[in-house]
Design a protein around this motif. Structure first.
Motif, PDB file in Angstrom:
ATOM      1  N   GLN A 108       0.992  -1.146   0.218  1.00 43.70           N
ATOM      2  CA  GLN A 108      -0.060  -0.048  -0.007  1.00 43.70           C
ATOM      3  C   GLN A 108       0.923   1.096  -0.164  1.00 43.70           C
ATOM      4  O   GLN A 108       0.557   2.309  -0.762  1.00 43.70           O
ATOM      5  CB  GLN A 108      -0.887   0.149   1.380  1.00 43.70           C
ATOM      6  N   GLN A 109       2.081   1.192   0.729  1.00 46.79           N
ATOM      7  CA  GLN A 109       2.756   2.292   1.011  1.00 46.79           C
ATOM      8  C   GLN A 109       3.543   2.689  -0.443  1.00 46.79           C
ATOM      9  O   GLN A 109       3.751   3.699  -1.140  1.00 46.79           O
ATOM     10  CB  GLN A 109       3.948   2.131   1.922  1.00 46.79           C
ATOM     11  N   ALA A 110       3.735   1.282  -1.061  1.00 42.53           N
ATOM     12  CA  ALA A 110       4.703   1.580  -2.599  1.00 42.53           C
ATOM     13  C   ALA A 110       3.709   2.277  -3.587  1.00 42.53           C
ATOM     14  O   ALA A 110       4.075   3.014  -4.283  1.00 42.53           O
ATOM     15  CB  ALA A 110       5.085   0.340  -2.972  1.00 42.53           C
ATOM     16  N   TYR A 111       2.431   1.527  -3.487  1.00 47.96           N
ATOM     17  CA  TYR A 111       1.578   2.163  -4.477  1.00 47.96           C
ATOM     18  C   TYR A 111       1.160   3.690  -4.156  1.00 47.96           C
ATOM     19  O   TYR A 111       0.975   4.259  -5.213  1.00 47.96           O
ATOM     20  CB  TYR A 111       0.293   1.264  -4.256  1.00 47.96           C
ATOM     21  N   ASN A 112       1.022   3.736  -2.946  1.00 48.59           N
ATOM     22  CA  ASN A 112       0.545   5.499  -2.721  1.00 48.59           C
ATOM     23  C   ASN A 112       1.699   6.047  -3.228  1.00 48.59           C
ATOM     24  O   ASN A 112       1.321   7.394  -3.886  1.00 48.59           O
ATOM     25  CB  ASN A 112       0.417   5.391  -0.955  1.00 48.59           C
ATOM     26  N   GLN A 113       3.104   5.883  -2.899  1.00 48.20           N
ATOM     27  CA  GLN A 113       4.037   6.661  -3.459  1.00 48.20           C
ATOM     28  C   GLN A 113       4.164   6.585  -4.882  1.00 48.20           C
ATOM     29  O   GLN A 113       4.401   7.829  -5.364  1.00 48.20           O
ATOM     30  CB  GLN A 113       5.333   6.151  -2.980  1.00 48.20           C
ATOM     31  N   LEU A 114       3.866   5.760  -5.480  1.00 41.83           N
ATOM     32  CA  LEU A 114       3.668   5.463  -7.014  1.00 41.83           C
ATOM     33  C   LEU A 114       2.779   6.498  -7.618  1.00 41.83           C
ATOM     34  O   LEU A 114       3.014   7.186  -8.491  1.00 41.83           O
ATOM     35  CB  LEU A 114       3.710   4.268  -7.303  1.00 41.83           C
ATOM     36  N   MET A 115       1.791   6.502  -6.855  1.00 39.60           N
ATOM     37  CA  MET A 115       0.498   7.206  -7.262  1.00 39.60           C
ATOM     38  C   MET A 115       0.591   8.778  -6.839  1.00 39.60           C
ATOM     39  O   MET A 115      -0.338   9.539  -7.122  1.00 39.60           O
ATOM     40  CB  MET A 115      -0.666   6.736  -6.839  1.00 39.60           C
ATOM     41  N   GLY A 116       1.615   9.195  -5.907  1.00 35.51           N
ATOM     42  CA  GLY A 116       1.959  10.429  -5.389  1.00 35.51           C
ATOM     43  C   GLY A 116       0.739  10.740  -4.232  1.00 35.51           C
ATOM     44  O   GLY A 116       0.390  11.779  -4.170  1.00 35.51           O
ATOM     45  N   LEU A 117       0.483   9.688  -3.608  1.00 37.63           N
ATOM     46  CA  LEU A 117      -0.692   9.734  -2.659  1.00 37.63           C
ATOM     47  C   LEU A 117       0.273   9.684  -1.071  1.00 37.63           C
ATOM     48  O   LEU A 117      -0.488   9.201  -0.040  1.00 37.63           O
ATOM     49  CB  LEU A 117      -1.458   8.872  -2.703  1.00 37.63           C
ATOM     50  N   ASP A 118       1.433   9.902  -0.901  1.00 35.86           N
ATOM     51  CA  ASP A 118       1.951   9.987   0.310  1.00 35.86           C
ATOM     52  C   ASP A 118       1.431  10.591   1.524  1.00 35.86           C
ATOM     53  O   ASP A 118       0.921  11.842   1.429  1.00 35.86           O
ATOM     54  CB  ASP A 118       3.461  10.666   0.316  1.00 35.86           C
ATOM     55  N   ASP A 119       1.135   9.900   2.555  1.00 39.05           N
ATOM     56  CA  ASP A 119       0.289  10.450   3.610  1.00 39.05           C
ATOM     57  C   ASP A 119       0.761  11.587   4.155  1.00 39.05           C
ATOM     58  O   ASP A 119      -0.179  12.567   4.472  1.00 39.05           O
ATOM     59  CB  ASP A 119       0.054   9.456   4.559  1.00 39.05           C
ATOM     60  N   GLU A 120       1.984  11.743   4.468  1.00 33.52           N
ATOM     61  CA  GLU A 120       2.381  13.086   4.985  1.00 33.52           C
ATOM     62  C   GLU A 120       2.308  14.282   4.295  1.00 33.52           C
ATOM     63  O   GLU A 120       1.982  15.273   4.652  1.00 33.52           O
ATOM     64  CB  GLU A 120       3.951  12.912   5.210  1.00 33.52           C
TER      65      GLU A 120
END
Length: 113
Positions: free
Chosen positions: A98-110
């Motif tokens: 999930q973290q890798a996917y979010n980073q790929l999609m530009g959705l970093d939580d911070e």
């Protein structure tokens, strides 16, 4: 580099003894990751095709596709890994994917908050 070659030789010996052992294939891919990423991808693909439930494959394959600039393919790999890790109840793998996917999609939580 020599130690990688020695490890690869040992791993290929195991692979010849049991070409269906997912862990051995994964170990070969991981060793190739250090010296020949395209060859590593070949072995990760074997795992994805022949051992789709070997969840550790998805993170590393996705990252490799990112390195090769193939973001769409990386996203597909992460999504499939998320589904499989969820089916297996593997929270650790799910979280990493999930973290890798979010980073790929530009959705970093911070960055979003």
């Amino acid at each position: 580099m020599e130690s990688n070659r020695t490890r690869l030789d040992q791993l290929f010996e195991f692979y010849r003894e049991d070409p269906t052992d997912a862990f051995t294939i994964y170990a070969i891919a991981t060793e190739y990751l250090k010296i020949d990423p395209k060859k590593a991808l070949e072995y990760y693909q074997i795992l994805l095709n022949d051992h789709p439930d070997y969840v550790a494959t998805y993170y590393h394959t996705g990252k490799l596709y990112e390195v090769f600039g193939e973001k769409a393919q990386a996203g597909q790999i992460y999504q499939k890994g998320l589904l499989i890790s969820q089916q297996q109840g593997n929270r650790h793998a799910f979280s990493e994917l999930q973290q890798a996917y979010n980073q790929l999609m530009g959705l970093d939580d911070e960055d979003d908050w």
